[in-house]
Design a protein around this motif. Structure first.
Motif, mmCIF file in Angstrom:
data_model
loop_
_atom_site.group_PDB
_atom_site.id
_atom_site.type_symbol
_atom_site.label_atom_id
_atom_site.label_comp_id
_atom_site.label_asym_id
_atom_site.label_seq_id
_atom_site.Cartn_x
_atom_site.Cartn_y
_atom_site.Cartn_z
ATOM 1 N N GLY A 1 60.314 10.070 -20.167
ATOM 2 C CA GLY A 1 61.463 10.952 -20.289
ATOM 3 C C GLY A 1 61.720 11.313 -21.739
ATOM 4 N N VAL A 2 61.891 12.594 -21.997
ATOM 5 C CA VAL A 2 62.126 13.067 -23.358
ATOM 6 C C VAL A 2 63.621 13.141 -23.653
ATOM 7 C CG1 VAL A 2 61.776 14.977 -24.956
ATOM 8 C CG2 VAL A 2 59.951 14.322 -23.388
ATOM 9 N N SER A 3 64.412 13.583 -22.691
ATOM 10 C CA SER A 3 65.852 13.719 -22.931
ATOM 11 C C SER A 3 66.498 12.367 -23.202
ATOM 12 C CB SER A 3 66.529 14.402 -21.739
ATOM 13 O OG SER A 3 66.303 13.664 -20.548
ATOM 14 N N SER A 4 66.093 11.337 -22.463
ATOM 15 C CA SER A 4 66.649 10.000 -22.714
ATOM 16 C C SER A 4 66.211 9.472 -24.076
ATOM 17 C CB SER A 4 66.208 9.031 -21.608
ATOM 18 O OG SER A 4 64.788 8.974 -21.529
ATOM 19 N N ALA A 5 64.959 9.760 -24.463
ATOM 20 C CA ALA A 5 64.491 9.339 -25.782
ATOM 21 C C ALA A 5 65.276 10.047 -26.880
ATOM 22 C CB ALA A 5 62.995 9.633 -25.923
ATOM 23 N N TRP A 6 65.535 11.325 -26.704
ATOM 24 C CA TRP A 6 66.302 12.088 -27.690
ATOM 25 C C TRP A 6 67.718 11.530 -27.822
ATOM 26 C CZ3 TRP A 6 65.556 15.244 -31.547
ATOM 27 C CH2 TRP A 6 66.580 16.058 -32.000
ATOM 28 N N ASP A 7 68.338 11.197 -26.693
ATOM 29 C CA ASP A 7 69.695 10.651 -26.721
ATOM 30 C C ASP A 7 69.728 9.303 -27.440
ATOM 31 O OD1 ASP A 7 72.573 10.598 -25.651
ATOM 32 O OD2 ASP A 7 71.762 8.745 -24.816
ATOM 33 N N ARG A 8 68.739 8.466 -27.187
ATOM 34 C CA ARG A 8 68.720 7.148 -27.814
ATOM 35 C C ARG A 8 68.453 7.245 -29.313
ATOM 36 N NH1 ARG A 8 65.086 2.972 -25.856
ATOM 37 N NH2 ARG A 8 66.623 1.598 -26.806
ATOM 38 N N GLY B 1 74.364 19.459 -18.786
ATOM 39 C CA GLY B 1 73.687 19.339 -17.502
ATOM 40 C C GLY B 1 72.702 18.183 -17.468
ATOM 41 N N THR B 2 72.036 17.940 -18.588
ATOM 42 C CA THR B 2 71.100 16.815 -18.651
ATOM 43 C C THR B 2 71.811 15.486 -18.474
ATOM 44 O OG1 THR B 2 69.632 18.074 -20.096
ATOM 45 C CG2 THR B 2 69.366 15.686 -20.083
ATOM 46 N N ARG B 3 72.952 15.308 -19.147
ATOM 47 C CA ARG B 3 73.710 14.076 -18.986
ATOM 48 C C ARG B 3 74.296 13.963 -17.582
ATOM 49 N NH1 ARG B 3 75.091 11.308 -23.637
ATOM 50 N NH2 ARG B 3 75.797 9.761 -22.118
ATOM 51 N N LEU B 4 74.748 15.087 -17.027
ATOM 52 C CA LEU B 4 75.340 15.059 -15.688
ATOM 53 C C LEU B 4 74.310 14.719 -14.622
ATOM 54 C CD1 LEU B 4 77.897 15.652 -13.972
ATOM 55 C CD2 LEU B 4 77.108 18.023 -13.812
ATOM 56 N N ALA B 5 73.093 15.271 -14.764
ATOM 57 C CA ALA B 5 72.044 15.032 -13.766
ATOM 58 C C ALA B 5 71.256 13.761 -14.028
ATOM 59 C CB ALA B 5 71.087 16.227 -13.727
ATOM 60 N N GLY B 6 71.490 13.109 -15.167
ATOM 61 C CA GLY B 6 70.737 11.898 -15.467
ATOM 62 C C GLY B 6 69.311 12.164 -15.878
ATOM 63 N N GLY B 7 69.039 13.335 -16.423
ATOM 64 C CA GLY B 7 67.681 13.661 -16.850
ATOM 65 C C GLY B 7 67.505 15.162 -16.905
ATOM 66 N N CYS B 8 66.460 15.592 -17.587
ATOM 67 C CA CYS B 8 66.204 17.024 -17.722
ATOM 68 C C CYS B 8 65.318 17.492 -16.562
ATOM 69 C CB CYS B 8 65.541 17.315 -19.061
ATOM 70 S SG CYS B 8 63.933 16.527 -19.269
ATOM 71 N N SER B 9 65.059 18.790 -16.542
ATOM 72 C CA SER B 9 64.250 19.352 -15.453
ATOM 73 C C SER B 9 62.828 18.789 -15.459
ATOM 74 C CB SER B 9 64.215 20.878 -15.574
ATOM 75 O OG SER B 9 63.746 21.255 -16.859
ATOM 76 N N SER B 10 62.267 18.581 -16.650
ATOM 77 C CA SER B 10 60.906 18.024 -16.716
ATOM 78 C C SER B 10 60.871 16.581 -16.240
ATOM 79 C CB SER B 10 60.381 18.120 -18.152
ATOM 80 O OG SER B 10 60.333 19.452 -18.585
ATOM 81 N N GLY B 11 61.858 15.798 -16.654
ATOM 82 C CA GLY B 11 61.884 14.401 -16.240
ATOM 83 C C GLY B 11 62.034 14.246 -14.739
ATOM 84 N N HIS B 12 62.964 14.977 -14.152
ATOM 85 C CA HIS B 12 63.134 14.904 -12.700
ATOM 86 C C HIS B 12 61.942 15.501 -11.970
ATOM 87 C CE1 HIS B 12 67.099 13.212 -12.303
ATOM 88 N NE2 HIS B 12 67.627 14.081 -13.136
ATOM 89 N N GLY B 13 61.454 16.650 -12.462
ATOM 90 C CA GLY B 13 60.370 17.315 -11.750
ATOM 91 C C GLY B 13 59.051 16.574 -11.822
ATOM 92 N N SER C 1 61.923 10.221 -5.642
ATOM 93 C CA SER C 1 63.312 9.815 -5.809
ATOM 94 C C SER C 1 64.223 10.867 -5.201
ATOM 95 C CB SER C 1 63.623 9.648 -7.298
ATOM 96 O OG SER C 1 65.006 9.466 -7.506
ATOM 97 N N PRO C 2 65.149 10.483 -4.303
ATOM 98 C CA PRO C 2 66.041 11.478 -3.682
ATOM 99 C C PRO C 2 66.873 12.234 -4.710
ATOM 100 C CG PRO C 2 66.129 9.394 -2.466
ATOM 101 C CD PRO C 2 65.365 9.133 -3.721
ATOM 102 N N VAL C 3 67.362 11.529 -5.743
ATOM 103 C CA VAL C 3 68.162 12.189 -6.775
ATOM 104 C C VAL C 3 67.329 13.247 -7.495
ATOM 105 C CG1 VAL C 3 69.427 11.827 -8.910
ATOM 106 C CG2 VAL C 3 69.645 10.181 -7.053
ATOM 107 N N SER C 4 66.097 12.911 -7.836
ATOM 108 C CA SER C 4 65.246 13.860 -8.546
ATOM 109 C C SER C 4 64.852 15.035 -7.663
ATOM 110 C CB SER C 4 63.995 13.153 -9.068
ATOM 111 O OG SER C 4 64.327 12.172 -10.025
ATOM 112 N N LEU C 5 64.592 14.780 -6.391
ATOM 113 C CA LEU C 5 64.265 15.873 -5.478
ATOM 114 C C LEU C 5 65.432 16.853 -5.366
ATOM 115 C CD1 LEU C 5 62.458 13.887 -2.637
ATOM 116 C CD2 LEU C 5 61.397 15.390 -4.324
ATOM 117 N N LEU C 6 66.650 16.319 -5.249
ATOM 118 C CA LEU C 6 67.826 17.185 -5.164
ATOM 119 C C LEU C 6 68.056 17.931 -6.475
ATOM 120 C CD1 LEU C 6 70.338 18.181 -3.683
ATOM 121 C CD2 LEU C 6 71.537 16.124 -4.461
ATOM 122 N N ALA C 7 67.933 17.213 -7.603
ATOM 123 C CA ALA C 7 68.144 17.858 -8.904
ATOM 124 C C ALA C 7 67.117 18.957 -9.141
ATOM 125 C CB ALA C 7 68.071 16.816 -10.017
ATOM 126 N N THR C 8 65.852 18.718 -8.809
ATOM 127 C CA THR C 8 64.818 19.726 -9.006
ATOM 128 C C THR C 8 65.054 20.935 -8.118
ATOM 129 O OG1 THR C 8 63.254 17.944 -9.539
ATOM 130 C CG2 THR C 8 62.333 20.107 -9.036
#
Length: 218
Positions: free
Chosen positions: A30-37, A173-185, A193-200
Motif C-alpha cells: 500500500g502506497v497511501s498508508s506508507a505516505w501517511d506514516r 476519500g483515501t482515509r475514509l475508505a481505508g486505502g486508495c484505489s490502487s491498494g483496494h483494487g 476482501s469484501p471492503v475492497s470489492l465494494l470500494a473498488t
C-alpha cells in the motif's frame, strides 16, 4: 523502450510486484498508508519504540496482569478443576493458555518499518524518473495538457485551485475508505476482501459516471 507496455504486460508486472511483496514481507502493498506514516514519522517512531518494549507477548500479558493486580488487588484464586477419574489423561494446558497460544499464532504482522516505507516512496519516485530519462520523455511542464485545458479550464489560477481541492478530496476519500484505489483494487480484490470489492466498485462506478458527464454533458 520508446513506447508504452501493452496492457497485459503492465497487468502481469503489477501482479508480480504485489504477489512478491506479500510473499516477502507478509504484508499488503500500500502506497497511501506508507505516505501517511512517513508524513507522521514522529508518531510512528514513538509507536515503534513502544512496540519494541513488548516484543514478547507473554511478557506483555504478564506485565498487564501485574499492573492489574497492583491497581485492583489480587483476585481470589481460581477454582481448581475436580480431579479426573483414575485412568483418564489430564490436559496439558488450560483453555485460557490454549486460547492465548491460538491468538498469538494467528496475530497478523504489524505495519512495515518506517524506514522501509520511506524507501518505498523514494523508490517509486526514482523509478519513474529513471524511466522518463531513459525513454527520452522527461520534461518539466506546469499544466495538465490540452485535454484539461479544453474540458476543464485554461486559466492557471483556476487550475491550481481545482487541483488543490481535488487533492484534498482524494486524501479524505483515501482515509475514509481505508486505502486508495490502487491498494483496494490490486491487493484487496486479490484477497477477495469484501471492503475492497465494494470500494473498488464505488471507485469505478464514480469514474464511469463522471466520464460520461464530462463527455456527454459538459
Amino acid at each position: 523502450m520508446s513506447g508504452y507496455w501493452p496492457w497485459w504486460a503492465g497487468a502481469a508486472g503489477l501482479a508480480l510486484i504485489t504477489i512478491n511483496y506479500a510473499l516477502v514481507t507478509d504484508r499488503s502493498f500500500g502506497v497511501s498508508s506508507a505516505w501517511d506514516r512517513v508524513l507522521h514519522w514522529r508518531r510512528e517512531r514513538r509507536l515503534e519504540r513502544m512496540d519494541e518494549e513488548f516484543t514478547d507477548e507473554r511478557a506483555l500479558a504478564d506485565a498487564l496482569a501485574a499492573a492489574t493486580a497492583e491497581h485492583f488487588g489480587s483476585s481470589p484464586a481460581a477454582p481448581t478443576a475436580p480431579p479426573a477419574p483414575y485412568g483418564t489423561s489430564q490436559p496439558l494446558e488450560t483453555d485460557a493458555e490454549s486460547a492465548v497460544g491460538k491468538d498469538t499464532s494467528v496475530t497478523s504482522p504489524g505495519p512495515a518499518p518506517l524506514v522501509t516505507q520511506a524507501a518505498l516512496l523514494v523508490s517509486i519516485f526514482l523509478g519513474g524518473l529513471i524511466a522518463a530519462l531513459t525513454s527520452g520523455r522527461f520534461h518539466l511542464r506546469f499544466d495538465m495538457g490540452p485535454g484539461f485545458r479544453n474540458v476543464v479550464t485554461a486559466n492557471s489560477t483556476t487550475m491550481i485551485v481545482l487541483l488543490f481541492v481535488g487533492g484534498v478530496l482524494v486524501g479524505f476519500g483515501t482515509r475514509l475508505a481505508g486505502g486508495c484505489s490502487s491498494g483496494h483494487g490490486l491487493n484487496g480484490c486479490g484477497r477477495l476482501s469484501p471492503v475492497s470489492l465494494l470500494a473498488t466498485a464505488v471507485f469505478f462506478g464514480t469514474a464511469v459516471a463522471v466520464s460520461f458527464l464530462l463527455w456527454k454533458v459538459i
